[in-house]
Design a protein around this motif. Structure first.
Motif, PDB file in Angstrom:
ATOM      1  N   GLU A  94      18.667  15.551   4.424  1.00  0.00           N
ATOM      2  CA  GLU A  94      19.470  15.760   3.211  1.00  0.00           C
ATOM      3  C   GLU A  94      19.103  14.789   2.096  1.00  0.00           C
ATOM      4  O   GLU A  94      19.131  15.137   0.910  1.00  0.00           O
ATOM      5  CB  GLU A  94      20.956  15.625   3.569  1.00  0.00           C
ATOM      6  N   ARG A 108      22.066  14.486  15.778  1.00  0.00           N
ATOM      7  CA  ARG A 108      22.292  15.461  14.693  1.00  0.00           C
ATOM      8  C   ARG A 108      22.602  14.750  13.378  1.00  0.00           C
ATOM      9  O   ARG A 108      22.119  15.147  12.315  1.00  0.00           O
ATOM     10  CB  ARG A 108      23.443  16.411  15.056  1.00  0.00           C
ATOM     11  N   GLN A 109      23.390  13.678  13.455  1.00  0.00           N
ATOM     12  CA  GLN A 109      23.719  12.937  12.230  1.00  0.00           C
ATOM     13  C   GLN A 109      22.465  12.312  11.626  1.00  0.00           C
ATOM     14  O   GLN A 109      22.268  12.339  10.405  1.00  0.00           O
ATOM     15  CB  GLN A 109      24.780  11.872  12.516  1.00  0.00           C
ATOM     16  N   GLN A 164      20.376  15.041  10.042  1.00  0.00           N
ATOM     17  CA  GLN A 164      21.021  15.542   8.830  1.00  0.00           C
ATOM     18  C   GLN A 164      20.749  14.638   7.639  1.00  0.00           C
ATOM     19  O   GLN A 164      20.343  15.099   6.564  1.00  0.00           O
ATOM     20  CB  GLN A 164      22.539  15.656   9.043  1.00  0.00           C
ATOM     21  N   GLN A 199      29.627  18.812   9.496  1.00  0.00           N
ATOM     22  CA  GLN A 199      28.823  20.018   9.269  1.00  0.00           C
ATOM     23  C   GLN A 199      29.560  21.304   9.640  1.00  0.00           C
ATOM     24  O   GLN A 199      28.928  22.314   9.995  1.00  0.00           O
ATOM     25  CB  GLN A 199      27.500  19.951  10.052  1.00  0.00           C
TER      26      GLN A 199
END
Length: 213
Positions: free
Chosen positions: A59, A51-52, A55, A41
């Protein structure tokens, strides 16, 4: 309803890695669009497993009913497994040298002195294979990861693991341990190291068989 196929690259890697390029081309030959997000990112310093997960869930709308097949490499494999645990839309996993038991195996590679310095100063210089240079990573990466236990990964879904017997980062025992108590997981052991670079055609043959099941 079309399926989505997603590839998650490994720690300090990128969507342009040799493995990502190889698999993108092979999936294209089967007329499948393999989507490969950038887990860095543009901010590797603040990378965390949480966070992954957030995301990819956002997404690719993992909360929807559209089915997803996720291929994950190393830390991307660990991420993929947590995504499947949290999202019923993930119907199949293909894991390449997944980073199970990450803290057990990777932290000792740093050595006590370097680990203590990282914890104290908060910053660690890491070689980033995607950027081909040293970059900093915040210690929050470890604090965040400590919240996640592999023992909680218990959702039954078709899972293929391909792991090298000579893996120097995540020993094959990690995948053997994971598979032992999960009958829905199939483990293929190959003569390779963590990168699996010498067995890419072998990996593709196994993936093709898995996708056709």
């Amino acid at each position: 309803m079309d399926k989505s196929y997603i590839y998650l690259h490994g720690f300090a890697s990128s969507p342009k890695s040799a493995k990502a390029d190889f698999l993108r081309d092979r999936f294209r030959e089967k007329q499948i669009d393999l989507q490969i997000p950038d887990l860095n990112q543009g901010d590797f310093y603040h990378l965390t497993l949480t966070r992954q997960l957030q995301q990819i869930e956002s997404e690719f709308n993992l909360k929807s009913e559209q089915k997803k097949v996720i291929v994950g490499s190393s830390f991307g494999g660990l991420t993929a497994t947590w995504l499947a645990q949290r999202n019923p839309s993930v119907e199949r996993l293909i894991l390449l040298a997944p980073a199970f038991e990450f803290l057990i195996h990777v932290l000792p590679l740093l050595g006590n002195e370097k680990l203590e310095k990282w914890q104290l100063e908060r910053d660690l210089s890491v070689y980033h294979h995607g950027e081909q240079r040293d970059v900093l990573l915040n210690y929050h990466f470890i604090e965040d990861l400590s919240q996640y236990s592999d023992e909680q990964l218990n959702r039954s879904l078709p899972t293929l693991i391909i792991h090298g017997k000579q893996d120097e980062i995540i020993p094959i025992e990690a995948s053997r341990n994971y598979t032992a108590s999960r009958p829905w997981v199939k483990l293929i052991e190959v003569e390779s190291d963590h990168a699996l670079g010498n067995v890419l055609p072998e990996i593709w043959e196994a993936i093709k068989l898995n996708l056709d099941e």
